[in-house]
Motif scaffolding. Sequence first.
Motif, PDB file in Angstrom:
ATOM      1  N   LEU A   1       0.828  -1.207   0.000  1.00 12.67           N
ATOM      2  CA  LEU A   1       0.000   0.000   0.000  1.00 12.67           C
ATOM      3  C   LEU A   1       0.864   1.258   0.000  1.00 12.67           C
ATOM      4  CD1 LEU A   1      -2.875   1.274   0.326  1.00 12.67           C
ATOM      5  CD2 LEU A   1      -2.496   1.130   2.792  1.00 12.67           C
ATOM      6  N   ASP A   2       1.880   1.299   0.879  1.00  9.70           N
ATOM      7  CA  ASP A   2       2.721   2.486   1.000  1.00  9.70           C
ATOM      8  C   ASP A   2       3.623   2.693  -0.211  1.00  9.70           C
ATOM      9  OD1 ASP A   2       1.635   2.986   3.496  1.00  9.70           O
ATOM     10  OD2 ASP A   2       3.214   1.911   4.558  1.00  9.70           O
ATOM     11  N   ARG A   3       4.148   1.620  -0.763  1.00  6.05           N
ATOM     12  CA  ARG A   3       5.094   1.727  -1.881  1.00  6.05           C
ATOM     13  C   ARG A   3       4.407   1.861  -3.247  1.00  6.05           C
ATOM     14  NH1 ARG A   3      10.243   1.233  -0.830  1.00  6.05           N
ATOM     15  NH2 ARG A   3      10.935   0.301   1.117  1.00  6.05           N
ATOM     16  N   ASP A   4       3.143   1.600  -3.300  1.00  5.14           N
ATOM     17  CA  ASP A   4       2.455   1.663  -4.587  1.00  5.14           C
ATOM     18  C   ASP A   4       1.307   2.665  -4.561  1.00  5.14           C
ATOM     19  OD1 ASP A   4       1.914   0.805  -7.293  1.00  5.14           O
ATOM     20  OD2 ASP A   4       0.217  -0.315  -6.488  1.00  5.14           O
ATOM     21  N   ARG A   5       0.207   2.270  -3.965  1.00  5.93           N
ATOM     22  CA  ARG A   5      -1.001   3.100  -4.044  1.00  5.93           C
ATOM     23  C   ARG A   5      -0.831   4.466  -3.388  1.00  5.93           C
ATOM     24  NH1 ARG A   5      -6.883   0.979  -2.343  1.00  5.93           N
ATOM     25  NH2 ARG A   5      -5.686   0.432  -0.523  1.00  5.93           N
ATOM     26  N   LYS A   6      -0.302   4.489  -2.162  1.00  9.40           N
ATOM     27  CA  LYS A   6      -0.146   5.786  -1.491  1.00  9.40           C
ATOM     28  C   LYS A   6       0.869   6.668  -2.203  1.00  9.40           C
ATOM     29  CE  LYS A   6      -1.537   4.767   3.240  1.00  9.40           C
ATOM     30  NZ  LYS A   6      -1.069   4.770   4.635  1.00  9.40           N
ATOM     31  N   MET A   7       1.963   6.062  -2.670  1.00  8.43           N
ATOM     32  CA  MET A   7       2.976   6.842  -3.375  1.00  8.43           C
ATOM     33  C   MET A   7       2.366   7.511  -4.607  1.00  8.43           C
ATOM     34  SD  MET A   7       6.658   5.635  -4.903  1.00  8.43           S
ATOM     35  CE  MET A   7       7.718   5.866  -3.492  1.00  8.43           C
ATOM     36  N   LYS A   8       1.579   6.781  -5.370  1.00  7.74           N
ATOM     37  CA  LYS A   8       0.929   7.350  -6.556  1.00  7.74           C
ATOM     38  C   LYS A   8      -0.073   8.433  -6.170  1.00  7.74           C
ATOM     39  CE  LYS A   8       1.429   3.229  -9.371  1.00  7.74           C
ATOM     40  NZ  LYS A   8       0.744   2.046  -9.912  1.00  7.74           N
ATOM     41  N   LEU A   9      -0.818   8.192  -5.100  1.00  6.23           N
ATOM     42  CA  LEU A   9      -1.814   9.164  -4.645  1.00  6.23           C
ATOM     43  C   LEU A   9      -1.150  10.480  -4.219  1.00  6.23           C
ATOM     44  CD1 LEU A   9      -4.828   9.649  -3.959  1.00  6.23           C
ATOM     45  CD2 LEU A   9      -4.315   8.790  -1.675  1.00  6.23           C
ATOM     46  N   TYR A  10      -0.073  10.386  -3.441  1.00  5.13           N
ATOM     47  CA  TYR A  10       0.618  11.604  -3.010  1.00  5.13           C
ATOM     48  C   TYR A  10       1.210  12.350  -4.194  1.00  5.13           C
ATOM     49  CZ  TYR A  10       0.230   9.553   1.669  1.00  5.13           C
ATOM     50  OH  TYR A  10      -0.243   9.010   2.829  1.00  5.13           O
ATOM     51  N   ALA A  11       1.724  11.630  -5.168  1.00  7.21           N
ATOM     52  CA  ALA A  11       2.261  12.284  -6.367  1.00  7.21           C
ATOM     53  C   ALA A  11       1.152  13.002  -7.130  1.00  7.21           C
ATOM     54  CB  ALA A  11       2.956  11.258  -7.263  1.00  7.21           C
ATOM     55  N   GLU A  12      -0.002  12.348  -7.269  1.00  8.25           N
ATOM     56  CA  GLU A  12      -1.132  12.970  -7.961  1.00  8.25           C
ATOM     57  C   GLU A  12      -1.558  14.269  -7.295  1.00  8.25           C
ATOM     58  OE1 GLU A  12      -4.416  10.246  -8.244  1.00  8.25           O
ATOM     59  OE2 GLU A  12      -3.188   8.743  -9.283  1.00  8.25           O
ATOM     60  N   HIS A  13      -1.426  14.345  -5.991  1.00 11.75           N
ATOM     61  CA  HIS A  13      -1.845  15.542  -5.254  1.00 11.75           C
ATOM     62  C   HIS A  13      -0.715  16.544  -5.045  1.00 11.75           C
ATOM     63  CE1 HIS A  13      -5.993  14.445  -4.471  1.00 11.75           C
ATOM     64  NE2 HIS A  13      -5.552  13.194  -4.421  1.00 11.75           N
ATOM     65  N   GLY A  14       0.441  16.280  -5.620  1.00 14.06           N
ATOM     66  CA  GLY A  14       1.519  17.250  -5.633  1.00 14.06           C
ATOM     67  C   GLY A  14       2.325  17.378  -4.354  1.00 14.06           C
TER      68      GLY A  14
END
Length: 94
Positions: A29-42
């Motif tokens: 979750l932390d290395r994939d989904r959350k990382m992508k989510l935080y990147a999407e939100h800048g």
Amino acid sequence: DRLAIISERGIEGAPTLVIEVLSPSTVRLDRDRKMKLYAEHGVPYYWIVDPEARSIEAFALAGAAYAPAARLTSEPAALPPFSDLTLDPASIWS
């Protein structure tokens, strides 16, 4: 340089840094989904703290995704965005 996100209502925008502490059940979750989510939100910087490996990985936003920026393992080091702050792994993991 990010004072513009502070308004009378509060902070309106992404934080400068998000730090995730891994546990065996959250690694994917932390290395994939959350990382992508935080990147999407800048979110400009993302750290992943791995207590089992005794390491901290620092990532910096580069376009739409994170790029590895630094890693703290056995030797003291500074991690972005805190270039003037040297972290000592011996004091973190003791």
